[in-house]
Motif scaffolding. Structure first.
Motif, PDB file in Angstrom:
ATOM      1  N   SER A 132      10.245   3.954   8.202  1.00 47.83           N
ATOM      2  CA  SER A 132       9.635   4.920   7.289  1.00 47.83           C
ATOM      3  C   SER A 132       8.450   5.633   7.934  1.00 47.83           C
ATOM      4  O   SER A 132       7.945   6.618   7.383  1.00 47.83           O
ATOM      5  CB  SER A 132       9.176   4.204   6.009  1.00 47.83           C
ATOM      6  N   SER A 133       8.001   5.162   9.090  1.00 43.61           N
ATOM      7  CA  SER A 133       6.889   5.792   9.805  1.00 43.61           C
ATOM      8  C   SER A 133       7.424   6.697  10.908  1.00 43.61           C
ATOM      9  O   SER A 133       8.280   6.265  11.695  1.00 43.61           O
ATOM     10  CB  SER A 133       5.977   4.733  10.429  1.00 43.61           C
ATOM     11  N   THR A 172       8.578  -1.921  -2.219  1.00 43.02           N
ATOM     12  CA  THR A 172       7.301  -1.517  -2.813  1.00 43.02           C
ATOM     13  C   THR A 172       6.426  -2.698  -3.207  1.00 43.02           C
ATOM     14  O   THR A 172       5.224  -2.528  -3.414  1.00 43.02           O
ATOM     15  CB  THR A 172       7.537  -0.648  -4.058  1.00 43.02           C
ATOM     16  N   LYS A 219       0.824  -1.209   0.000  1.00 42.07           N
ATOM     17  CA  LYS A 219       0.000   0.000   0.000  1.00 42.07           C
ATOM     18  C   LYS A 219       0.858   1.259   0.000  1.00 42.07           C
ATOM     19  O   LYS A 219       0.473   2.299  -0.529  1.00 42.07           O
ATOM     20  CB  LYS A 219      -0.921  -0.011   1.223  1.00 42.07           C
ATOM     21  N   ARG A 220       2.043   1.160   0.613  1.00 47.72           N
ATOM     22  CA  ARG A 220       2.981   2.284   0.641  1.00 47.72           C
ATOM     23  C   ARG A 220       4.389   1.736   0.775  1.00 47.72           C
ATOM     24  O   ARG A 220       4.591   0.667   1.352  1.00 47.72           O
ATOM     25  CB  ARG A 220       2.672   3.224   1.805  1.00 47.72           C
TER      26      ARG A 220
END
Length: 393
Positions: free
Chosen positions: A171-172, A56, A39-40
């Protein structure tokens, strides 16, 4: 895109026994390549250190085996970032060796497939391609018996402790990680794993401290994805003792068994590793050196269930704990069949591939009661399939 290949039926070339003990024979093998888009994009320490690009998509190799007696089995292997087309190509080359064989002779067939591609070795891409066939054969064997795979192997428990990884990637931002942790706990997850291993270890410590403060005494793990050297792992590991972690995962290079052993001896916090190794033989060194407290084999990476069971036997002798990597739909069965403490890793990434869902209850994942592994490919899985070939007699 979709092909059918016929293998001439020749019992002498097939190398299968022809006596009365052979009750069924494999009549067709279908191999498929699919790409699951995330999704991301997600990043762990390997991305932040410049060694990889954000993830990805995940490539999947599906193997569907059918027999003359009407039985079928589904097997799956996978690769992240690169290697998916290679898995598919190797699987297509060796699949014909299964035609005419007795599907119950799983260990012998694993060896036969390994020799079919012997020049590319017995680890890495070669064994990961074999894994899809091996898993399909075990799935079929359990279905034939009318049992969940865990019960066929011999379950020690019907539920396994379960932790979540997918909400703690680097990445969050920390605010999002905290929200993800809260949602995971509310969903019934029994533990949270955070990614660490950033170029600035102090940022790792700040993130872990924030999550520990929010969770209280809730089980918490961290994963450095092989990005620390020995001095850094020891120094940061000592600082992290205060957080009462369930384990520190992959603090060092996956093949640095001696370094892991030294770290395990120096720290009170348990050490976990093994997910990146691609054979039972490679796990043997971790076991022999007492390099980990939690061993983390990945069945598709080590060559399937046949090889995974060998690792379980080795680890059991050292009373190691087990925490298989990824693919919870399969690993719930294997973790349930392990006599010592075990965890299973919750990733909801793969759910669109299957028609079935797993149940969480009180921080544990429930062994599904369905025969075999208990999964079937969804319409979405077929829509994501880019190439397929069926081999018949």
């Amino acid at each position: 895109m979709f092909e059918k290949r016929i293998i001439p039926a020749n019992p002498l070339q097939a190398g299968f026994p022809a006596d009365a003990a052979t009750l069924d024979r494999i009549k067709s093998v279908k191999v498929s390549l699919a790409f699951l888009p995330l999704k991301r994009p997600i990043s762990d320490a390997k991305v932040l250190t410049g060694r990889q690009k954000p993830l990805t998509e995940v490539a999947f190799l599906f193997a569907e085996i059918e027999t003359e007696g009407g039985y079928s089995g589904l097997g799956i292997s996978y690769s992240k970032r690169a290697g998916g087309p290679g898995l598919y190509a190797h699987a297509r080359e060796i699949a014909g060796n299964l035609i005419g064989e007795d599907p119950s002779d799983i260990a012998r067939l694993w060896t036969k497939l390994a020799w079919a591609g012997a020049s590319v070795g017995r680890s890495g891409l070669a064994t990961q391609a074999i894994a899809a066939f091996d898993i399909a054969l075990w799935d079929m064997k359990a279905k034939r018996a009318g049992l969940p795979l865990a019960k066929l192997i011999g379950a020690h428990k019907d539920t396994v402790r379960c932790y979540n990884t997918s909400g703690g990637f680097l990445s969050s931002p920390i605010e999002e990680v905290l929200e993800n942790c809260q949602a995971s706990v509310a969903s019934g997850i029994g533990g949270i794993k955070l990614k660490v291993g950033q170029p600035d270890p102090m940022e790792d410590l700040r993130r872990v401290a924030a999550v520990r403060e929010q969770l209280g005494d809730f089980p918490l793990m961290v994963d450095a994805n092989q990005q620390w050297d020995r001095p850094t792992a020891l120094r940061i590991g000592r600082i992290m003792e205060q957080f009462n972690l369930v384990w520190i995962e992959e603090p060092l290079d996956a093949y640095d068994a001696q370094g892991h052993a030294q770290l395990a001896a120096a720290l009170d916090t348990p050490i976990a590793s093994g997910e990146m190794l691609s054979s039972a033989q490679e796990h043997l060194e971790l076991v022999q050196l007492d390099a980990v407290d939690f061993i983390q084999p990945d069945a598709p990476r080590v060559g399937g269930i046949t090889q995974f069971l060998k690792i379980m036997t080795m680890a059991e002798q050292k009373h190691m704990k087990l925490a298989p990597h990824f693919f919870m739909e399969l690993h719930i069965h294997l973790a349930a069949a392990y006599p010592h403490d075990s965890w299973v890793e919750h990733f909801d990434w793969l759910e669109p591939l299957f028609n079935e869902r797993l149940e969480l209850k009180d921080g544990r994942m429930v062994v599904p009661p369905r025969p075999g592994i208990g999964i079937s490919l969804s319409d979405q899985a077929h829509a994501w399939t880019v190439s397929s070939e069926t081999i018949t007699a």
